[in-house]
Design an enzyme around this catalytic site. Structure first.
Site, PDB file in Angstrom:
ATOM      1  N   ALA A 271       0.947  -0.829   0.288  1.00  0.00           N
ATOM      2  CA  ALA A 271       0.378  -0.224   0.331  1.00  0.00           C
ATOM      3  C   ALA A 271       0.735   1.573   0.203  1.00  0.00           C
ATOM      4  O   ALA A 271       1.151   1.959   0.606  1.00  0.00           O
ATOM      5  CB  ALA A 271      -0.700  -0.259   1.420  1.00  0.00           C
TER       6      ALA A 271
ATOM      7  N   HIS B 161       2.981   4.718  -0.412  1.00  0.00           N
ATOM      8  CA  HIS B 161       2.679   5.600  -0.683  1.00  0.00           C
ATOM      9  C   HIS B 161       4.000   6.978  -1.157  1.00  0.00           C
ATOM     10  O   HIS B 161       4.992   5.823  -0.595  1.00  0.00           O
ATOM     11  CB  HIS B 161       1.559   6.437   0.657  1.00  0.00           C
ATOM     12  CG  HIS B 161       2.342   5.614   1.668  1.00  0.00           C
ATOM     13  ND1 HIS B 161       3.741   6.140   1.824  1.00  0.00           N
ATOM     14  CD2 HIS B 161       1.983   4.772   2.397  1.00  0.00           C
ATOM     15  CE1 HIS B 161       3.662   6.104   3.503  1.00  0.00           C
ATOM     16  NE2 HIS B 161       2.787   5.486   3.512  1.00  0.00           N
TER      17      HIS B 161
ATOM     18  N   HIS C 271       6.759   5.957   1.470  1.00  0.00           N
ATOM     19  CA  HIS C 271       7.946   5.233   0.614  1.00  0.00           C
ATOM     20  C   HIS C 271       8.994   5.702   0.642  1.00  0.00           C
ATOM     21  O   HIS C 271       9.586   4.598  -0.381  1.00  0.00           O
ATOM     22  CB  HIS C 271       6.542   3.735   0.540  1.00  0.00           C
ATOM     23  CG  HIS C 271       6.634   2.647   1.686  1.00  0.00           C
ATOM     24  ND1 HIS C 271       4.397   3.176   1.741  1.00  0.00           N
ATOM     25  CD2 HIS C 271       6.415   2.802   2.528  1.00  0.00           C
ATOM     26  CE1 HIS C 271       4.013   2.631   2.556  1.00  0.00           C
ATOM     27  NE2 HIS C 271       5.257   2.048   2.924  1.00  0.00           N
TER      28      HIS C 271
ATOM     29  N   GLN D  61       2.743  -8.496  13.351  1.00  0.00           N
ATOM     30  CA  GLN D  61       2.751  -7.852  14.316  1.00  0.00           C
ATOM     31  C   GLN D  61       1.452  -6.846  14.483  1.00  0.00           C
ATOM     32  O   GLN D  61       0.937  -5.643  14.710  1.00  0.00           O
ATOM     33  CB  GLN D  61       3.627  -6.767  13.214  1.00  0.00           C
ATOM     34  CG  GLN D  61       3.636  -6.452  11.996  1.00  0.00           C
ATOM     35  CD  GLN D  61       4.031  -5.665  11.809  1.00  0.00           C
ATOM     36  OE1 GLN D  61       5.354  -6.070  10.974  1.00  0.00           O
ATOM     37  NE2 GLN D  61       3.929  -3.986  11.311  1.00  0.00           N
TER      38      GLN D  61
ATOM     39  N   GLU E  52      10.598   7.981  10.264  1.00  0.00           N
ATOM     40  CA  GLU E  52      10.682   8.595  11.648  1.00  0.00           C
ATOM     41  C   GLU E  52       8.833   9.127  11.700  1.00  0.00           C
ATOM     42  O   GLU E  52       8.713   8.711  13.339  1.00  0.00           O
ATOM     43  CB  GLU E  52      11.341  10.643  11.498  1.00  0.00           C
ATOM     44  CG  GLU E  52      12.666   9.144  11.567  1.00  0.00           C
ATOM     45  CD  GLU E  52      13.482  11.450  11.797  1.00  0.00           C
ATOM     46  OE1 GLU E  52      12.481  12.411  11.080  1.00  0.00           O
ATOM     47  OE2 GLU E  52      14.725  11.280  12.030  1.00  0.00           O
TER      48      GLU E  52
ATOM     49  N   ASP F 142       7.412   6.309  12.331  1.00  0.00           N
ATOM     50  CA  ASP F 142       7.122   5.280  13.732  1.00  0.00           C
ATOM     51  C   ASP F 142       8.605   5.114  14.025  1.00  0.00           C
ATOM     52  O   ASP F 142       9.315   4.142  13.865  1.00  0.00           O
ATOM     53  CB  ASP F 142       6.954   3.679  12.457  1.00  0.00           C
ATOM     54  CG  ASP F 142       6.244   3.710  12.093  1.00  0.00           C
ATOM     55  OD1 ASP F 142       5.354   3.266  11.871  1.00  0.00           O
ATOM     56  OD2 ASP F 142       5.963   3.221  10.293  1.00  0.00           O
TER      57      ASP F 142
ATOM     58  N   VAL G 181       7.348  11.976   6.064  1.00  0.00           N
ATOM     59  CA  VAL G 181       6.330  13.338   4.872  1.00  0.00           C
ATOM     60  C   VAL G 181       4.698  12.856   5.107  1.00  0.00           C
ATOM     61  O   VAL G 181       4.161  12.061   5.273  1.00  0.00           O
ATOM     62  CB  VAL G 181       6.389  12.251   3.532  1.00  0.00           C
ATOM     63  CG1 VAL G 181       6.125  13.167   2.083  1.00  0.00           C
ATOM     64  CG2 VAL G 181       8.005  11.255   3.401  1.00  0.00           C
TER      65      VAL G 181
ATOM     66  N   SER H 185       0.640   7.390   5.558  1.00  0.00           N
ATOM     67  CA  SER H 185      -0.097   6.038   6.573  1.00  0.00           C
ATOM     68  C   SER H 185      -0.420   4.976   5.207  1.00  0.00           C
ATOM     69  O   SER H 185      -1.269   6.027   4.854  1.00  0.00           O
ATOM     70  CB  SER H 185      -0.313   6.540   7.879  1.00  0.00           C
ATOM     71  OG  SER H 185      -1.145   5.058   8.161  1.00  0.00           O
TER      72      SER H 185
ATOM     73  N   ARG I 290      -2.585   3.286   6.376  1.00  0.00           N
ATOM     74  CA  ARG I 290      -3.779   3.291   6.757  1.00  0.00           C
ATOM     75  C   ARG I 290      -4.817   4.760   6.514  1.00  0.00           C
ATOM     76  O   ARG I 290      -6.232   4.551   7.082  1.00  0.00           O
ATOM     77  CB  ARG I 290      -3.382   3.379   8.490  1.00  0.00           C
ATOM     78  CG  ARG I 290      -2.793   1.905   8.712  1.00  0.00           C
ATOM     79  CD  ARG I 290      -2.962   1.761  10.342  1.00  0.00           C
ATOM     80  NE  ARG I 290      -1.772   0.979  11.069  1.00  0.00           N
ATOM     81  CZ  ARG I 290      -2.249  -0.150  11.089  1.00  0.00           C
ATOM     82  NH1 ARG I 290      -3.376  -0.643  11.416  1.00  0.00           N
ATOM     83  NH2 ARG I 290      -1.139  -1.338  11.357  1.00  0.00           N
TER      84      ARG I 290
HETATM   85  O1  PAF Z   1       6.636  -0.653   8.966  1.00  0.00           O
HETATM   86  C1  PAF Z   1       6.548  -1.176   8.046  1.00  0.00           C
HETATM   87  O2  PAF Z   1       5.494  -1.687   7.102  1.00  0.00           O
HETATM   88  C2  PAF Z   1       6.252  -2.490   8.721  1.00  0.00           C
HETATM   89  O3  PAF Z   1       6.742  -2.494  10.673  1.00  0.00           O
HETATM   90  C3  PAF Z   1       7.669  -3.289   8.428  1.00  0.00           C
HETATM   91  C4  PAF Z   1       8.953  -2.575   9.220  1.00  0.00           C
HETATM   92  C5  PAF Z   1       7.869  -3.133   7.251  1.00  0.00           C
HETATM   93  C6  PAF Z   1       7.704  -5.019   9.637  1.00  0.00           C
HETATM   94  O4  PAF Z   1       6.794  -4.882   8.568  1.00  0.00           O
END
Ligand code: PAF
Length: 250
Positions: free
Chosen positions: A29, A31, A34, A58, A145, A147, A173, A182, A184
């Site tokens: 997904a 954006h 990334h 996770q 940053e 996360d 960003v 994000s 989400r």
């Molecule tokens: O930040 C993310 O997208 C995820 O937590 C990661 C680092 C790819 C691990 O699954």
């Protein structure tokens, strides 16, 4: 761009790669956040490898995992545009042949902030990142940053396990209205998206954490935490069913 789905196949190709490997792990997904990591990797390394793996371990809530946005064909188009070298897109069984019996666990900071509200979240993150690092064997890896807690935990994991990987932190960003990019965000309704900028706006103010919480609660956010640690204010709040996180250096 080569798309590789099997660990063994990737390892064979990896053996032949010469020069520096930059790595951007993602859950897809994709954006602009990334894409900014990918551009940094392309500048800093000879080969750029991106992974897309929506890591189930996770997600502490099944529903959150099931609702996670998946946009594979657009992601592939965007990655082709960026001219990355390899997209690694493994299945669950490729990554977890052990059925998640073996884990990487940090026992202090991973239990605070997001960790206090999402039990096991960072165990899943650290475990999958360790596995991906062992498969990809990058020289440099790029993390956003937004996360920030994840970024610090990964930096410290690399240090704790003497891994020769440089972790590069990249600024968050933001959309024009301040909302942190994000995956989400696409889950927000029109009305939820309209008030989403209040998180960044409020936590950036020179007010106490308690006051910031009051403001967001008044606007209908369900605040998990707002906490300043070492001059950085961290926040997580739910708008409807969507949990957003952000942080700012004060
Ligand atoms: O930040 C993310 O997208 C995820 O937590 C990661 C680092 C790819 C691990 O699954």
């Amino acid at each position: 761009m080569r798309i590789i789905k099997k660990v063994d196949e990737f390892k064979k190709i990896r053996e032949k790669l010469k020069g520096t490997i930059g790595f951007v792990p993602t859950m897809g997904a994709l954006h602009k956040g990334h894409i900014s990591l990918i551009k940094k990797s392309k500048k800093a390394s000879d080969h750029t490898i991106v992974s897309i793996f929506v890591n189930p371990t996770q997600f502490n809530e099944k529903k959150d995992f099931e609702n996670y946005p998946i946009t594979i064909s657009e992601d592939i188009k965007n990655l082709e545009k960026e001219k990355i070298d390899i997209l690694f897109m493994p299945s669950y069984t490729e990554i977890y042949p052990d059925g998640y019996k073996y884990k990487v666990i940090e026992t202090e900071f991973s239990k605070k902030l997001c960790g206090a509200f999402r039990p096991g979240h960072f165990d899943g993150v650290l475990t999958v990142v360790m596995k991906l690092f062992n498969i990809i064997r990058p020289h440099i890896a790029f993390f956003g940053e937004k996360d920030y807690q994840q970024l610090l935990l990964i930096k410290n994991m690399v240090k704790a396990f003497f891994m020769d990987i440089k972790i590069v932190s990249c600024p968050t960003v933001r959309e024009k209205d301040g909302v942190a990019m994000s995956s989400r965000n696409v889950l927000l309704s029109k009305e939820e998206r309209r008030i989403a900028p209040l998180i960044y706006k409020t936590i950036s103010k020179k007010i106490s954490d308690a006051h910031a919480r009051q403001i967001l609660t008044r606007y209908g956010f369900k605040v998990d935490y707002i906490k300043t640690i070492n001059g950085r204010r961290f926040a997580a709040a739910k708008i409807g069913n969507v949990r957003l996180i952000d942080n700012v250096k004060l």
